[in-house]
Enzyme design. Structure first.
Site, PDB file in Angstrom:
ATOM      1  N   LYS A  13       0.685  -1.087  -0.128  1.00 38.60           N
ATOM      2  CA  LYS A  13      -0.027  -0.003  -0.013  1.00 38.60           C
ATOM      3  C   LYS A  13       1.094   1.305   0.012  1.00 38.60           C
ATOM      4  O   LYS A  13       0.767   2.005  -0.765  1.00 38.60           O
ATOM      5  CB  LYS A  13      -0.940   0.234   1.345  1.00 38.60           C
ATOM      6  CG  LYS A  13      -1.747  -1.062   1.390  1.00 38.60           C
ATOM      7  CD  LYS A  13      -2.664  -1.042   2.502  1.00 38.60           C
ATOM      8  CE  LYS A  13      -2.103  -1.064   3.868  1.00 38.60           C
ATOM      9  NZ  LYS A  13      -1.466  -2.099   4.338  1.00 38.60           N
ATOM     10  N   ARG A  90      -9.043   1.113   9.679  1.00 35.52           N
ATOM     11  CA  ARG A  90      -8.474  -0.239  10.171  1.00 35.52           C
ATOM     12  C   ARG A  90      -9.622  -0.904  10.742  1.00 35.52           C
ATOM     13  O   ARG A  90      -9.301  -2.206  11.104  1.00 35.52           O
ATOM     14  CB  ARG A  90      -6.995  -0.246  10.887  1.00 35.52           C
ATOM     15  CG  ARG A  90      -5.813  -0.660  10.070  1.00 35.52           C
ATOM     16  CD  ARG A  90      -4.915  -0.370  10.632  1.00 35.52           C
ATOM     17  NE  ARG A  90      -3.471  -1.057  10.648  1.00 35.52           N
ATOM     18  CZ  ARG A  90      -2.485  -0.675   9.699  1.00 35.52           C
ATOM     19  NH1 ARG A  90      -2.345   0.389   9.458  1.00 35.52           N
ATOM     20  NH2 ARG A  90      -1.564  -1.407   9.553  1.00 35.52           N
ATOM     21  N   ARG A 129      12.098  -6.316   4.680  1.00 32.84           N
ATOM     22  CA  ARG A 129      11.701  -4.929   4.763  1.00 32.84           C
ATOM     23  C   ARG A 129      12.655  -4.063   5.434  1.00 32.84           C
ATOM     24  O   ARG A 129      12.937  -4.339   6.610  1.00 32.84           O
ATOM     25  CB  ARG A 129      10.391  -4.483   5.049  1.00 32.84           C
ATOM     26  CG  ARG A 129      10.111  -2.794   4.943  1.00 32.84           C
ATOM     27  CD  ARG A 129       8.539  -2.511   4.739  1.00 32.84           C
ATOM     28  NE  ARG A 129       8.012  -2.651   6.064  1.00 32.84           N
ATOM     29  CZ  ARG A 129       6.766  -2.575   6.426  1.00 32.84           C
ATOM     30  NH1 ARG A 129       5.944  -2.126   5.379  1.00 32.84           N
ATOM     31  NH2 ARG A 129       6.127  -2.771   7.406  1.00 32.84           N
ATOM     32  N   ARG A 162      12.015  -2.172  10.988  1.00 31.59           N
ATOM     33  CA  ARG A 162      11.162  -1.717  12.055  1.00 31.59           C
ATOM     34  C   ARG A 162      11.009  -2.552  13.012  1.00 31.59           C
ATOM     35  O   ARG A 162      10.955  -3.733  12.904  1.00 31.59           O
ATOM     36  CB  ARG A 162       9.777  -1.628  11.136  1.00 31.59           C
ATOM     37  CG  ARG A 162       9.594  -0.066  10.669  1.00 31.59           C
ATOM     38  CD  ARG A 162       8.243  -0.037   9.787  1.00 31.59           C
ATOM     39  NE  ARG A 162       6.911  -0.560  10.377  1.00 31.59           N
ATOM     40  CZ  ARG A 162       5.815  -0.505   9.700  1.00 31.59           C
ATOM     41  NH1 ARG A 162       5.800   0.198   8.548  1.00 31.59           N
ATOM     42  NH2 ARG A 162       4.785  -0.974  10.428  1.00 31.59           N
ATOM     43  N   ARG A 173       0.289  -8.784  14.039  1.00 37.85           N
ATOM     44  CA  ARG A 173      -0.355  -8.017  13.168  1.00 37.85           C
ATOM     45  C   ARG A 173      -1.339  -8.364  11.973  1.00 37.85           C
ATOM     46  O   ARG A 173      -1.960  -8.028  11.734  1.00 37.85           O
ATOM     47  CB  ARG A 173       0.846  -7.096  12.315  1.00 37.85           C
ATOM     48  CG  ARG A 173       1.417  -6.025  13.341  1.00 37.85           C
ATOM     49  CD  ARG A 173       2.888  -5.533  12.752  1.00 37.85           C
ATOM     50  NE  ARG A 173       2.613  -4.525  11.548  1.00 37.85           N
ATOM     51  CZ  ARG A 173       3.649  -4.538  10.446  1.00 37.85           C
ATOM     52  NH1 ARG A 173       4.711  -5.248  10.627  1.00 37.85           N
ATOM     53  NH2 ARG A 173       3.533  -3.586   9.736  1.00 37.85           N
TER      54      ARG A 173
HETATM   55  P1  AMP Z   1       1.680   0.421   9.456  1.00 33.87           P
HETATM   56  O1  AMP Z   1       2.860   1.489   9.120  1.00 33.87           O
HETATM   57  O2  AMP Z   1       0.414   0.844   8.531  1.00 33.87           O
HETATM   58  O3  AMP Z   1       2.167  -0.944   9.217  1.00 33.87           O
HETATM   59  O4  AMP Z   1       1.191   0.494  10.786  1.00 33.87           O
HETATM   60  C1  AMP Z   1       2.050   0.305  11.922  1.00 33.87           C
HETATM   61  C2  AMP Z   1       1.281   0.380  13.345  1.00 33.87           C
HETATM   62  O5  AMP Z   1       0.649   1.425  13.470  1.00 33.87           O
HETATM   63  C3  AMP Z   1       0.122  -0.721  13.208  1.00 33.87           C
HETATM   64  O6  AMP Z   1       0.573  -1.939  13.540  1.00 33.87           O
HETATM   65  C4  AMP Z   1      -0.768  -0.289  14.523  1.00 33.87           C
HETATM   66  O7  AMP Z   1      -0.297  -0.595  15.611  1.00 33.87           O
HETATM   67  C5  AMP Z   1      -0.702   1.278  14.209  1.00 33.87           C
HETATM   68  N1  AMP Z   1      -1.594   1.810  13.382  1.00 33.87           N
HETATM   69  C6  AMP Z   1      -1.562   2.197  12.099  1.00 33.87           C
HETATM   70  N2  AMP Z   1      -2.674   2.654  11.641  1.00 33.87           N
HETATM   71  C7  AMP Z   1      -3.675   2.371  12.377  1.00 33.87           C
HETATM   72  C8  AMP Z   1      -5.031   2.541  12.501  1.00 33.87           C
HETATM   73  N3  AMP Z   1      -5.857   3.144  11.384  1.00 33.87           N
HETATM   74  N4  AMP Z   1      -5.638   2.109  13.718  1.00 33.87           N
HETATM   75  C9  AMP Z   1      -4.976   1.778  14.970  1.00 33.87           C
HETATM   76  N5  AMP Z   1      -3.757   1.797  14.895  1.00 33.87           N
HETATM   77  C10 AMP Z   1      -2.888   2.141  13.557  1.00 33.87           C
END
Ligand code: AMP
Length: 218
Positions: A13, A90, A129, A162, A173
């Protein structure tokens, strides 16, 4: 054009939102990136989110909603003609609040693009990654390696992994995705705005599919 990018972590994404946001002059609003920025800057939101994110769990809806609404309100100031929401919403609760917020701002969603990627591909992408510590540019040890192993092309700095890309957190996740986020596919299908993209292939191939889709979406 206002878009939502849906799909499991590692579906691509972020990579594709980055490209499309430039070609269509859209603001790329990645919830995870904004949260990580808050952690780096030590804001109260960042402090609340830090441990939750490290465990691979979701930050509470209320916090993420107000964070994202503030970003959407800044679109015009930033000169964007719309947005790509990446990793937001989400949960169904977030999606419902987003609908209410957009209605109050007299905005509509153009499409929700679902990046359909298999579990095996996603795990392989996440575990390989690497990020530039300076600007967050994404690399992959095999699929998108830097010119010099372990070093970012732009800043000459060591690449970082990360915290939540460790195997155990990746599994968590993905479980959270299946339980809380996957139902959004049905949510947007019912609204008639869902578009599917098969996202298992390499980035250029997926990019072609997205370009084709936008010949239709506009
Ligand atoms: P990402 O970079 O999109 O993989 O997000 C990393 C982490 O940020 C996720 O595993 C959640 O802990 C938090 N996070 C990101 N987006 C959301 C969301 N829309 N709602 C809740 N937590 C989020």
């Amino acid at each position: 054009m206002n878009l939502i990018f849906l799909g499991p972590p590692g579906a691509g994404k972020g990579t594709h939102a980055e490209v499309l946001s430039k070609t269509k002059n859209l603001c790329h609003l990645a919830a995870g990136d904004i949260l990580r920025r808050n952690i780096k800057e030590g804001t109260s939101l960042g402090m609340e989110a830090k441990d939750i994110m490290a465990k691979g769990e979701l930050v509470p809806d209320m916090l993420v909603n107000s964070m994202m609404f503030a970003e959407i309100k800044m679109l015009k100031v930033k000169g964007c003609e719309g947005f790509i929401l990446d990793g937001y919403p989400r949960t169904i609760g977030q999606a419902e609040e987003l609908d209410k917020f957009l209605a109050s701002e007299k905005m509509t969603l153009t499409a929700a693009i679902n990046f359909d990627a298999s579990e095996a591909v996603v795990v392989e992408r996440l575990s390989g990654r690497r990020l530039c510590a300076v600007d967050g540019k994404i690399y992959h040890v095999k699929n998108m390696p830097p010119k010099v192993e372990g070093i970012c092309d732009c800043h000459g700095q060591p690449l970082v992994t990360r915290k939540d890309d460790q195997p155990e957190t990746i599994r968590k996740r993905l479980a959270v995705y299946h339980e809380s986020t996957k139902p959004l596919i049905e949510y947007y299908a019912r609204k008639g705005i869902l578009r599917n993209v098969q996202a298992d292939g390499d980035a250029p191939l997926v990019q072609e599919k997205i370009a084709k889709l936008f010949e239709k979406v506009g």
